[in-house]
Design an enzyme around this catalytic site. Structure first.
Site, mmCIF file in Angstrom:
data_model
loop_
_atom_site.group_PDB
_atom_site.id
_atom_site.type_symbol
_atom_site.label_atom_id
_atom_site.label_comp_id
_atom_site.label_asym_id
_atom_site.label_seq_id
_atom_site.Cartn_x
_atom_site.Cartn_y
_atom_site.Cartn_z
ATOM 1 N N TRP B 322 0.848 -1.208 0.000
ATOM 2 C CA TRP B 322 0.000 0.000 0.000
ATOM 3 C C TRP B 322 0.880 1.254 0.000
ATOM 4 O O TRP B 322 0.545 2.257 -0.635
ATOM 5 C CB TRP B 322 -0.908 -0.010 1.236
ATOM 6 C CG TRP B 322 -1.709 1.261 1.392
ATOM 7 C CD1 TRP B 322 -2.908 1.551 0.822
ATOM 8 C CD2 TRP B 322 -1.359 2.417 2.159
ATOM 9 N NE1 TRP B 322 -3.326 2.802 1.180
ATOM 10 C CE2 TRP B 322 -2.387 3.363 2.013
ATOM 11 C CE3 TRP B 322 -0.274 2.748 2.980
ATOM 12 C CZ2 TRP B 322 -2.365 4.598 2.640
ATOM 13 C CZ3 TRP B 322 -0.246 3.988 3.599
ATOM 14 C CH2 TRP B 322 -1.288 4.900 3.422
ATOM 15 N N HIS B 323 2.007 1.175 0.723
ATOM 16 C CA HIS B 323 2.868 2.362 0.811
ATOM 17 C C HIS B 323 3.468 2.734 -0.540
ATOM 18 O O HIS B 323 3.703 3.910 -0.801
ATOM 19 C CB HIS B 323 3.990 2.141 1.831
ATOM 20 C CG HIS B 323 3.537 2.372 3.238
ATOM 21 N ND1 HIS B 323 2.957 1.392 3.992
ATOM 22 C CD2 HIS B 323 3.564 3.484 4.010
ATOM 23 C CE1 HIS B 323 2.644 1.890 5.178
ATOM 24 N NE2 HIS B 323 3.002 3.147 5.217
ATOM 25 N N GLY B 324 3.754 1.757 -1.356
ATOM 26 C CA GLY B 324 4.337 2.103 -2.642
ATOM 27 C C GLY B 324 4.555 0.867 -3.485
ATOM 28 O O GLY B 324 4.684 -0.244 -2.971
ATOM 29 N N PHE B 493 2.700 8.457 -1.119
ATOM 30 C CA PHE B 493 1.972 7.181 -1.009
ATOM 31 C C PHE B 493 0.502 7.383 -1.339
ATOM 32 O O PHE B 493 -0.311 6.560 -1.126
ATOM 33 C CB PHE B 493 2.123 6.589 0.397
ATOM 34 C CG PHE B 493 3.574 6.494 0.831
ATOM 35 C CD1 PHE B 493 4.544 6.066 -0.059
ATOM 36 C CD2 PHE B 493 3.957 6.855 2.093
ATOM 37 C CE1 PHE B 493 5.870 5.989 0.315
ATOM 38 C CE2 PHE B 493 5.288 6.782 2.485
ATOM 39 C CZ PHE B 493 6.252 6.349 1.592
#
Lengths: 318, 493
Positions: B322-324, B493
């Protein structure tokens, strides 16, 4: 309301205290300004000790590592000093330093880097140098500039300055070395590495004239100061690699604007930009720095032009 | 638009607040919300106007779907809603990552794509998925479109959270505040905003330089001194904490100006003495989302030790992703998942074998210090993968900090000063909620702590605290003069 009033007053006093703290901490050498401050001090002392009248080569490092004051001194029979400093210096500070060594009757040869025709006043290196050796400059600057200089100094630099005496070992390694005429001596052709060649080949010097930039304003003020103090200025072009891009209309228009700018201040411009352009093989580590052979070539290209200009000046004065 | 930019602080915020408060005082509450949603869209569109259409389209479609779900609670409709949200997110965030890996595996040429990640898409996508699930479960009933539009687009939390639930925000809308409440909210909100700005400008941005230097050197595989490498790693750990918690404080403060209490996002995470506690204190609204909408549906901790560990690893893997879109984030997520699984194992062993916990103070203190050191070190090592741009750079830095092969004692006055400052503020001073707890009665910290409650350290609107506010203000102004505002880390993000 009382809460915010106190907060604002307190904030105001903190800001003033910070400015005072910066001013009190100034004139201390730290890692990021030690070399250049010692370099500037040494150059100022040497230039001030020359007999009058003298020829001062003034610009950033394109003059320092581009023109030989030694050759000019011998050929022109005029005390000459290479006052080429650093192109990162803020324009106002560069001209302030020049004013410290110039007196009536002197001649200034001014092959300024193109960045001075569009530069903003302060970058971090310039701020660091003024912090280390520009306390007098701050004292004499207009108040707006004083504010700008004091607040641009980050807390890191002030903290470092408190410990500077205890960590001053770096000073021993930061001693500038240049010849007795102020010319660079380190730019030997034999020292050129592949990385340096690549660096020169990859960087392209932009040519742009911005009439409202800090650089042009500072230059204009300096030229007026020179006129008031009977100092003759001979403008010229910096040494850069010859590239087809410099024949473009955009560049040519900007070069024309630079010429017009000097004409509006009644300053003669020596030579053409092409005279100062060299093949990449003449350069040392940046597109403004020539190696020793390049410096000699550049100086001998300049010599007849300078001889003519100086003869004219002397004729007018006599 | 950045919260720390002059155009936001001097133009956008005063205009939006003044008009909102005027409409509120004149009892035009619905118009106040319309104003808030329009200005929020403007805030989002500033600098990337075409993506505002994506935001408007996304919230309109999701609202329509929610109304449909409300009338026809259909499982397939919910799946359609969730998957369409995830597809949009996947297109913008993961297409390039997917194609790069596919090209690497198959040696097919990589097509040229110019997909720019719309700001905040990860945040508003999650918020809308949670909303659809809650509507399907009949936990909430969507009200008017304007309420929903403000819930999604409310500018303080639009770009980087906190990730809020519908039932947290919407009941607070449309309530007229009297003058005394507005005045108090303005004081509280602006003070929290000031604290957040201070965290960002004075600490996070000052630590960015040493962190960037070390990570850039590592990515170039340059030789690094172990002590300097540790300085860089610690600098990044504190930078990301002060950057994101500063942003969250600003969001909470801004929310308060408009009468909204937004949930806490940080509660002194580096004080945690085990990894589970760290995740209860770090990016709390994301942890809550992952727990409620992923971990619990997977079975949570109700299916035995092994399955719980697997669930934790799956959740953290997806949390990392999800962060990247990058393997570094995947590794970081997996590492966190493994940490949690190891912690789960220890808890399991302790419970199974009924290992007694010593009540002697000295042993308790030593045990706390030991577990804190292990937790803090593990978190720092994981940040290496999160921050490094290349896999080889991360491994190089990890090797340097763990082998101690090139250790030389030397001072780096500026970096050490900021690291000590950050450490003292993080470990030995009250956090923003502890400071403001008397003024934020509606925000309950979801962390049960046995920490010192700082009885004498709560912000009061008297002369002493005004002096501190003035000091913070001065530092912020000086920092603003010195440089351009920098983007928040979590914006990417």
């Amino acid at each position: 309301m009382r809460y915010w009033a106190i907060a604002i007053i307190m904030g105001f006093f903190t800001i003033i205290s910070y400015a005072i703290l910066v001013y009190m901490s100034m004139e201390t050498l730290t890692v990021d300004n030690a070399y250049l401050c010692q370099y500037l001090r040494k150059k100022i002392n040497m230039a001030q000790s020359l007999p009058q009248p003298k020829l001062i080569i003034l610009a950033g490092s394109n003059a320092y590592v581009g023109v030989s004051a030694e050759i000019l001194n011998q050929e022109l029979h005029l005390p000459t000093f290479n006052f080429g400093l650093h192109a990162a210096l803020s324009p106002h500070f560069l001209f302030y330093l020049a004013q410290q060594v110039l007196t009536a009757g002197d001649i200034v040869f001014l092959p300024l880097e193109y960045s001075y025709y569009n530069s903003d006043n302060y970058n971090d290196l310039s701020a660091a140098i003024i912090f280390g050796c520009g306390k007098n400059y701050v004292l004499h600057a207009p108040w707006r500039e004083q504010v700008a200089i004091l607040f641009i100094q980050p807390l890191q630099r002030i903290i470092e300055s408190w410990f500077a005496n205890k960590t001053a070992d770096f000073l021993a390694h930061e001693q500038p070395t240049f010849g007795s005429y102020g010319d660079a001596t380190y730019n030997q052709e034999a020292n050129i590495t592949q990385a340096m060649r690549q660096s020169v080949a990859q960087q392209i010097i932009g040519v742009e004239f911005q009439p409202h930039s800090d650089g042009v304003k500072a230059l204009s003020e300096f030229l007026q100061w020179c006129q008031r103090h009977h100092i003759q200025v001979l403008a010229s072009w910096p040494n850069i690699p010859a590239r087809p891009i410099y024949a473009d209309t955009y560049v040519q228009n900007n070069l024309a604007q630079i010429r017009e700018f000097y004409a509006s201040h009644h300053i003669p411009v020596i030579g053409e930009p092409n005279n100062a352009m060299f093949d990449l093989s003449y350069f040392y580590d940046t597109p403004y720095h020539l190696h020793q052979r390049g410096v000699t070539e550049r100086t001998y290209r300049l010599l007849p032009l300078l001889k003519t200009a100086i003869t004219q000046i002397r004729t007018i004065h006599n | 638009m950045l919260f720390n930019s002059l155009e936001f602080i001097l133009i956008f915020l005063p205009i939006v607040t003044l008009v909102f408060l005027s409409l509120e005082r004149l009892n035009y509450l619905s118009w106040a919300l319309v104003w808030l949603s329009l200005t929020s869209v403007f805030f989002y569109a500033y600098g990337q106007w075409h993506y505002s259409l994506l935001l408007i389209g996304s919230l309109s479609i999701n609202y329509g779907l929610a109304r449909w779900l409300l009338n026809t609670p259909n499982r397939y409709l919910l799946i359609l809603g969730i998957s369409s949200n995830l597809l949009v997110l996947a297109y913008y965030k993961y297409t390039h990552f997917f194609l790069t890996n596919l090209s690497y595996l198959t040696a097919w040429p990589l097509p040229h794509l110019e997909i720019i990640l719309p700001l905040g898409i990860s945040f508003f996508t999650f918020q809308q998925i949670a909303f659809l699930v809650d509507v399907y479960k009949k936990a909430i009933q969507p009200h008017s479109f304007i309420n929903y539009a403000v819930f999604i687009s409310f500018f303080p939390q639009l770009i980087a959270g906190p990730i809020v639930h519908y039932q947290e925000v919407v009941p607070q809308m449309g309530k007229q505040r009297n003058f005394a409440v507005i005045s108090a909210d303005l004081k509280i909100g602006l003070t929290i905003f000031l604290i957040g700005l201070f965290k960002k400008y004075a600490i996070a941005d000052s630590l960015a330089l040493p962190a960037n230097q070390v990570f850039d050197q590592a990515d170039q595989l340059a030789s690094l001194d172990t002590l300097d490498a540790w300085r860089g790693v610690l600098a990044y750990s504190f930078q990301i904490y002060f950057d994101f918690s500063g942003y969250s404080d600003m969001a909470i403060g801004l929310g308060k100006l408009f009468g909204f209490n937004l949930p806490l996002n940080f509660f002194s995470p580096y004080k945690a003495n085990n990894i589970a506690e760290f995740w209860r204190r770090w990016h709390m609204t994301l942890s809550r989302f992952l727990r409620d909408y992923l971990y619990i549906p997977l079975g949570g901790n109700q299916c035995g030790y092994r399955r719980t560990s697997l669930n934790l690893i799956i959740v953290m893997f997806l949390g990392g992703l999800w962060h990247g879109a990058g393997w570094n984030f995947v590794i970081w997520g997996l590492l966190q998942g493994c940490y949690l699984a190891i912690h789960q194992l220890f808890t399991h062993i302790q419970r199974e074998f009924a290992i007694p916990i010593s009540q002697r103070k000295i042993l308790k203190l030593l045990s706390y210090l030991g577990s804190w050191t292990i937790t803090f070190t593990a978190i720092n090592l994981a940040w290496i993968f999160f921050r490094a741009k290349t896999w080889s750079g991360a491994v190089h830095l990890l090797t340097t900090v763990t082998t101690f092969s090139q250790w030389t004692w030397h001072l780096n006055i500026t970096t050490d000063f900021y690291l000590v400052l950050a450490l003292v503020i993080t470990l030995f001073l009250p956090n923003t909620w502890q400071l403001m707890r008397h003024h934020l009665p509606h925000i309950i910290p979801p962390v049960k702590t046995t920490e010192v409650n700082w009885p004498n350290w709560h912000w009061q609107f008297n002369d002493h605290w005004a002096t501190i506010a003035g000091l913070l203000m001065a530092v912020i102004i000086i920092k603003m003069i010195q440089g351009q505002p920098t983007e928040f880390i979590y914006f990417q993000f």
